[in-house]
Design an enzyme around this catalytic site. Structure first.
Site, mmCIF file in Angstrom:
data_model
loop_
_atom_site.group_PDB
_atom_site.id
_atom_site.type_symbol
_atom_site.label_atom_id
_atom_site.label_comp_id
_atom_site.label_asym_id
_atom_site.label_seq_id
_atom_site.Cartn_x
_atom_site.Cartn_y
_atom_site.Cartn_z
ATOM 1 N N ALA A 36 -48.943 40.102 -10.959
ATOM 2 C CA ALA A 36 -49.180 41.542 -10.835
ATOM 3 C C ALA A 36 -50.167 42.038 -11.894
ATOM 4 O O ALA A 36 -50.178 41.552 -13.028
ATOM 5 C CB ALA A 36 -47.857 42.289 -10.979
ATOM 6 N N THR A 37 -50.942 43.025 -11.504
ATOM 7 C CA THR A 37 -51.859 43.651 -12.460
ATOM 8 C C THR A 37 -51.116 44.200 -13.679
ATOM 9 O O THR A 37 -51.573 44.009 -14.809
ATOM 10 C CB THR A 37 -52.699 44.737 -11.771
ATOM 11 N N MET A 40 -50.455 41.294 -15.996
ATOM 12 C CA MET A 40 -51.678 40.848 -16.663
ATOM 13 C C MET A 40 -52.069 41.822 -17.772
ATOM 14 O O MET A 40 -52.399 41.419 -18.894
ATOM 15 C CB MET A 40 -52.820 40.717 -15.655
ATOM 16 N N LEU A 43 -49.827 41.348 -20.762
ATOM 17 C CA LEU A 43 -50.148 40.144 -21.522
ATOM 18 C C LEU A 43 -51.389 40.362 -22.383
ATOM 19 O O LEU A 43 -51.438 39.949 -23.551
ATOM 20 C CB LEU A 43 -50.343 38.950 -20.582
ATOM 21 N N MET A 44 -52.389 41.035 -21.828
ATOM 22 C CA MET A 44 -53.606 41.345 -22.591
ATOM 23 C C MET A 44 -53.267 42.234 -23.788
ATOM 24 O O MET A 44 -53.725 42.002 -24.908
ATOM 25 C CB MET A 44 -54.630 42.042 -21.698
ATOM 26 N N GLU A 45 -52.454 43.249 -23.539
ATOM 27 C CA GLU A 45 -52.068 44.162 -24.614
ATOM 28 C C GLU A 45 -51.235 43.442 -25.675
ATOM 29 O O GLU A 45 -51.367 43.701 -26.872
ATOM 30 C CB GLU A 45 -51.303 45.356 -24.039
ATOM 31 N N GLY A 64 -50.727 51.316 -28.390
ATOM 32 C CA GLY A 64 -51.803 51.349 -27.415
ATOM 33 C C GLY A 64 -52.243 52.773 -27.145
ATOM 34 O O GLY A 64 -51.418 53.681 -27.062
ATOM 35 N N HIS A 71 -58.938 43.551 -12.435
ATOM 36 C CA HIS A 71 -58.184 42.361 -12.037
ATOM 37 C C HIS A 71 -59.014 41.700 -10.946
ATOM 38 O O HIS A 71 -59.126 42.218 -9.841
ATOM 39 C CB HIS A 71 -56.797 42.752 -11.529
ATOM 40 N N ARG A 115 -56.290 50.346 -29.677
ATOM 41 C CA ARG A 115 -55.007 50.501 -30.342
ATOM 42 C C ARG A 115 -55.232 51.323 -31.603
ATOM 43 O O ARG A 115 -56.343 51.343 -32.149
ATOM 44 C CB ARG A 115 -54.393 49.139 -30.715
#
Length: 133
Positions: A36-37, A40, A43-45, A64, A71, A115
């Site tokens: 799922a977007t 993803m 995980l990036m964050e 954040g 995506h 951030r």
């Protein structure tokens, strides 16, 4: 607040595996059993947050503020995903990252993330005050 320890070019990576609970169908961002977007993006964050966390002074964390991603490719169940965050700039309390995610085949997503370094106690007091109004 000035952040002296975090410098442009610093990089951090985290990994994940596509499990049922991280699919678009289960997370509600679609109907298919692919990564799922939102998973993803998370995980990036996480890669960006972990990089900052180890370098901020005691009593500080990062939160954040903005994320902008594309995506680009689906990853099926049981696939492995790696996300990386690379510091692009540091301006006062703001840290800007270039973020990307890859599966075993290649790039699946990319974008930018901002951030902000914050004092944990002040931030939590501000959050609590929102419910007292």
């Amino acid at each position: 607040m000035e952040i002296k320890e975090i410098k442009p070019g610093m990089k951090h990576e985290v990994t994940d595996r596509v499990t049922e609970d991280k699919t678009a169908g289960v997370m509600g961002s679609g109907s298919l059993p692919v990564y799922a977007t939102p998973a993803m993006s998370c995980l990036m964050e996480k890669a960006a947050a972990e990089l900052a966390e180890t370098l901020l002074p005691e009593g500080y964390t990062s939160v954040g503020g903005a994320i902008n991603i594309l995506h680009k490719a689906p990853t099926p169940l049981r696939g492995r995903v790696r996300a990386e965050a690379v510091v692009e700039s540091v301006e006062g309390p703001k840290i800007t990252y270039r973020i990307a995610a890859y599966d075993e085949v290649g790039l699946i997503g990319e974008g930018t993330h901002e951030r902000f370094a914050v004092n944990e106690e002040k931030f939590m007091n501000k959050a609590a005050a929102r419910l007292q109004s």
